[in-house]
Each structure stands twice: as C-alpha cells, then as structure tokens.
Design a protein around this motif. Structure first.
Motif, short mmCIF file in Angstrom:
data_model
loop_
_atom_site.label_atom_id
_atom_site.label_comp_id
_atom_site.label_asym_id
_atom_site.label_seq_id
_atom_site.Cartn_x
_atom_site.Cartn_y
_atom_site.Cartn_z
N SER A 90 6.95 12.67 -2.18
CA SER A 90 7.07 12.87 -0.74
C SER A 90 6.28 14.07 -0.22
CB SER A 90 8.54 13.03 -0.34
OG SER A 90 9.11 14.18 -0.95
N HIS A 91 6.07 15.08 -1.05
CA HIS A 91 5.36 16.30 -0.64
C HIS A 91 4.43 16.78 -1.77
CE1 HIS A 91 8.82 16.22 2.08
NE2 HIS A 91 8.04 16.88 2.93
N PRO A 92 3.45 15.96 -2.15
CA PRO A 92 2.60 16.32 -3.29
C PRO A 92 1.82 17.62 -3.08
CG PRO A 92 1.68 14.44 -2.12
CD PRO A 92 3.04 14.70 -1.55
N ARG A 93 1.42 17.89 -1.86
CA ARG A 93 0.66 19.13 -1.57
C ARG A 93 1.54 20.35 -1.82
NH1 ARG A 93 -3.82 21.79 -1.74
NH2 ARG A 93 -4.23 23.10 0.03
N LEU A 94 2.80 20.27 -1.45
CA LEU A 94 3.74 21.37 -1.68
C LEU A 94 3.87 21.65 -3.17
CD1 LEU A 94 5.96 23.36 -0.76
CD2 LEU A 94 7.56 21.44 -0.88
N VAL A 95 4.03 20.62 -3.95
CA VAL A 95 4.17 20.77 -5.41
C VAL A 95 2.89 21.38 -5.98
CG1 VAL A 95 4.52 19.55 -7.59
CG2 VAL A 95 5.86 18.91 -5.57
N GLN A 96 1.75 20.92 -5.51
CA GLN A 96 0.46 21.45 -5.99
C GLN A 96 0.34 22.95 -5.66
OE1 GLN A 96 -2.94 19.88 -3.89
NE2 GLN A 96 -4.31 20.34 -5.60
N ILE A 97 0.70 23.34 -4.47
CA ILE A 97 0.62 24.75 -4.06
C ILE A 97 1.58 25.61 -4.88
CG2 ILE A 97 1.08 26.35 -2.14
CD1 ILE A 97 -1.59 24.76 -1.97
N VAL A 98 2.80 25.13 -5.07
CA VAL A 98 3.77 25.89 -5.86
C VAL A 98 3.27 26.05 -7.30
CG1 VAL A 98 6.08 25.80 -6.88
CG2 VAL A 98 5.79 25.43 -4.44
N ASN A 99 2.70 25.00 -7.86
CA ASN A 99 2.15 25.10 -9.22
C ASN A 99 1.00 26.11 -9.28
OD1 ASN A 99 3.98 23.28 -10.31
ND2 ASN A 99 2.63 21.53 -10.00
N ALA A 100 0.14 26.10 -8.27
CA ALA A 100 -0.98 27.05 -8.24
C ALA A 100 -0.47 28.48 -8.12
CB ALA A 100 -1.93 26.71 -7.10
N ILE A 101 0.53 28.70 -7.28
CA ILE A 101 1.11 30.04 -7.13
C ILE A 101 1.75 30.47 -8.45
CG2 ILE A 101 2.97 31.35 -6.02
CD1 ILE A 101 2.32 29.76 -3.44
N SER A 102 2.49 29.58 -9.09
CA SER A 102 3.13 29.90 -10.35
C SER A 102 2.09 30.28 -11.41
CB SER A 102 3.93 28.70 -10.87
OG SER A 102 5.04 28.47 -10.08
N ASN A 103 1.03 29.52 -11.51
CA ASN A 103 -0.02 29.81 -12.49
C ASN A 103 -0.68 31.16 -12.21
OD1 ASN A 103 0.36 27.47 -13.98
ND2 ASN A 103 -1.10 26.32 -12.75
N THR A 104 -0.96 31.41 -10.96
CA THR A 104 -1.60 32.67 -10.60
C THR A 104 -0.70 33.86 -10.89
OG1 THR A 104 -2.87 31.54 -8.87
CG2 THR A 104 -2.75 33.93 -8.73
N LEU A 105 0.57 33.75 -10.52
CA LEU A 105 1.51 34.84 -10.79
C LEU A 105 1.72 35.05 -12.28
CD1 LEU A 105 4.20 34.24 -8.01
CD2 LEU A 105 2.48 36.07 -8.09
N SER A 106 1.81 33.97 -13.03
CA SER A 106 2.03 34.11 -14.46
C SER A 106 0.84 34.74 -15.17
CB SER A 106 2.39 32.78 -15.09
OG SER A 106 1.28 31.90 -15.11
N ASN A 107 -0.35 34.59 -14.60
CA ASN A 107 -1.55 35.15 -15.20
C ASN A 107 -1.81 36.61 -14.78
OD1 ASN A 107 -2.20 32.84 -16.65
ND2 ASN A 107 -3.28 31.96 -14.92
N LEU A 108 -1.03 37.16 -13.91
CA LEU A 108 -1.24 38.55 -13.48
C LEU A 108 -1.09 39.53 -14.62
CD1 LEU A 108 0.45 38.80 -9.98
CD2 LEU A 108 -1.98 38.71 -10.51
N GLY A 109 -0.20 39.26 -15.54
CA GLY A 109 0.05 40.20 -16.63
C GLY A 109 -0.95 40.13 -17.76
#
Length: 110
Positions: A90-109
């Motif tokens: 129903s909201h594939p763009r939302l899931v894609q954005i959340v996944n991108a944010i998660s990946n970016t935040l997890s890679n900060l360290g």
C-alpha cells in the motif's frame, strides 16, 4: 505532532558531529520525503504514522550519540523496520525511504 517529531530529527541531524556534510544532506533529503509519506499515511493510519516517526527519532538519536551503544542502535533500527511492516504494497515508497534511512543511520558508526 508529526511535523514536530520530524523537526526534532532534522535539528539533531543538523547539529550532530558524527555526520559529515554529504551524509547530512542525504539524511535531510530522506527526511523530507519521509515527512510527506508519513503525512499521507497519517490520513488513514494515524497511530502507525506516529510509530514510524517515533522510531525514526529514536534511531536518529541512537545513531548520533557521542558514545554509541551498538545494541541500542540495532534495537531502534529493528523497531523502525518493524514499524513499516505490512505497508509494502500500500505504501512502497514509505518502506523504501524507511529502509534507506535505516541503512544510512546504521552506517554512521562505520
């Protein structure tokens, strides 16, 4: 309420020493997209939209702490991922954005 949460996340990212300029711009752009996607979702799924925004805020907090706790970061990112479960169709763009944010935040360290 959602605007306030996204605003807090943006402020945290703007002032975080752990984020370089390029990564900062990337996260802020992703947050702009998340803001519009969550606003759309909130029209029909208000509580879920609040959860997504809340877990995004928590994840940003954990990823930008001066002394990171990898376990807490992992838990917050798992919560963020779980908060969009079921919205793939129903909201594939939302899931894609959340996944991108998660990946970016997890890679900060790294």
């Amino acid at each position: 309420m959602l605007d306030d949460i996204i605003g807090k996340i943006e402020a945290r990212i703007q002032t975080a020493d752990a984020i370089n300029g390029e990564r900062r711009r990337e996260l802020l752009q992703l947050l702009g997209t998340l803001k519009s996607e969550v606003a759309e979702l909130s029209k029909t799924h208000g509580e879920q939209a609040q959860s997504i925004a809340g877990f995004t805020e928590l994840s940003a907090h954990e990823a930008t702490r001066t002394e990171q706790n990898p376990h807490l970061l992992k838990l917050s990112l798992e919560g963020l991922g779980s908060s969009v479960a079921g919205f793939e169709e129903s909201h594939p763009r939302l899931v894609q954005i959340v996944n991108a944010i998660s990946n970016t935040l997890s890679n900060l360290g790294i």
